[in-house]
Scaffold this active site. Structure first.
Site, PDB file in Angstrom:
ATOM      1  N   GLU A 101       0.834  -1.198   0.000  1.00 37.37           N
ATOM      2  CA  GLU A 101       0.000   0.000   0.000  1.00 37.37           C
ATOM      3  C   GLU A 101       0.870   1.249   0.000  1.00 37.37           C
ATOM      4  OE1 GLU A 101      -3.015   0.916  -0.276  1.00 37.37           O
ATOM      5  OE2 GLU A 101      -4.416  -0.267   0.897  1.00 37.37           O
ATOM      6  N   ASP A 102       0.359   2.312  -0.598  1.00 41.21           N
ATOM      7  CA  ASP A 102       1.040   3.595  -0.489  1.00 41.21           C
ATOM      8  C   ASP A 102       0.808   4.205   0.887  1.00 41.21           C
ATOM      9  OD1 ASP A 102      -1.667   4.037  -1.004  1.00 41.21           O
ATOM     10  OD2 ASP A 102      -1.340   5.659  -2.426  1.00 41.21           O
ATOM     11  N   ASP A 105      -4.681   4.792   6.180  1.00 40.65           N
ATOM     12  CA  ASP A 105      -5.209   5.778   7.114  1.00 40.65           C
ATOM     13  C   ASP A 105      -6.379   5.191   7.901  1.00 40.65           C
ATOM     14  OD1 ASP A 105      -7.024   6.089   4.923  1.00 40.65           O
ATOM     15  OD2 ASP A 105      -5.963   7.858   4.251  1.00 40.65           O
ATOM     16  N   PHE A 155      -3.100  15.307   4.855  1.00 46.36           N
ATOM     17  CA  PHE A 155      -3.263  14.878   3.474  1.00 46.36           C
ATOM     18  C   PHE A 155      -1.935  15.056   2.752  1.00 46.36           C
ATOM     19  CE2 PHE A 155      -4.398  15.192  -0.980  1.00 46.36           C
ATOM     20  CZ  PHE A 155      -5.135  14.030  -1.107  1.00 46.36           C
ATOM     21  N   ARG A 168       1.059  12.551  -8.575  1.00 48.78           N
ATOM     22  CA  ARG A 168       1.672  11.222  -8.390  1.00 48.78           C
ATOM     23  C   ARG A 168       3.131  11.193  -8.842  1.00 48.78           C
ATOM     24  NH1 ARG A 168      -2.281   7.574  -7.146  1.00 48.78           N
ATOM     25  NH2 ARG A 168      -4.321   7.895  -8.080  1.00 48.78           N
TER      26      ARG A 168
END
Length: 179
Positions: A101-102, A105, A155, A168
């Protein structure tokens, strides 16, 4: 350094050199943990593709790579609804699986993926995430074994992470500037 993406301001949080060093350490641990095994790395698109590409270059044991695509974000907030866009493309029965996963959260997307993968009867399931927001976690997930960086509930964009589809391609990771 500050940048603007789609009228939202961001400031530098993690430089690419820091990220690369941490990835090397994660890979060293995985090379040891999965010695004499052939794990399958499952990248969660779209965000994990850069992280997984750099990670797999540091993995020196035999391994396979596959991808799934799920989404829950709209803008800079999770919608709470998980949508599967690309499912598993291989059998995971009796395989050692590492979900890449990046960012983790709330954990809702990861919980959904874990349920989907466990139905395939893998030998083991582990999670490797570049970023982890422990303050934001809404569900208990025991499979998170490899964490790049723990961050505050902010964020972030860059290094595969986006804001409205943009950012990205940034080498570094940036956090949103509070208005």
């Amino acid at each position: 350094m500050k940048i603007e993406i789609d009228e939202k301001n961001f400031e530098l949080m993690l430089e690419y050199e820091q990220i690369k060093k941490r990835i090397r350490l994660l890979a060293i641990q995985m090379n040891v943990d999965f010695e004499n095994r052939i794990p399958v790395f499952i990248g969660v698109l779209n965000g994990s593709f850069i992280f997984l590409a750099d990670l797999i270059k540091e993995i020196h044991i035999s391994s396979e790579v596959s991808f799934v695509k799920v989404s829950s974000y709209e803008g800079d907030k999770s919608s709470g609804k998980i949508k599967k866009e690309i499912g598993l493309q291989m059998s995971l029965k009796n395989r050692d699986v590492i979900i890449v996963e990046d960012i983790v959260d709330s954990g809702k997307t990861l919980e959904y993926l874990l349920e989907m993968i466990k139905k395939e009867n893998p030998a083991s399931v582990h999670v490797c995430t570049l970023l982890f927001k422990p303050e934001s976690l809404k569900v208990k997930i025991d499979e998170i074994n490899y964490i790049g960086f723990e961050i505050a509930d902010e964020f972030v964009v860059g290094y595969g992470l986006d804001y409205n589809g943009l950012g990205r391609n940034l080498r570094d990771i940036y956090k949103a500037v509070k208005a």
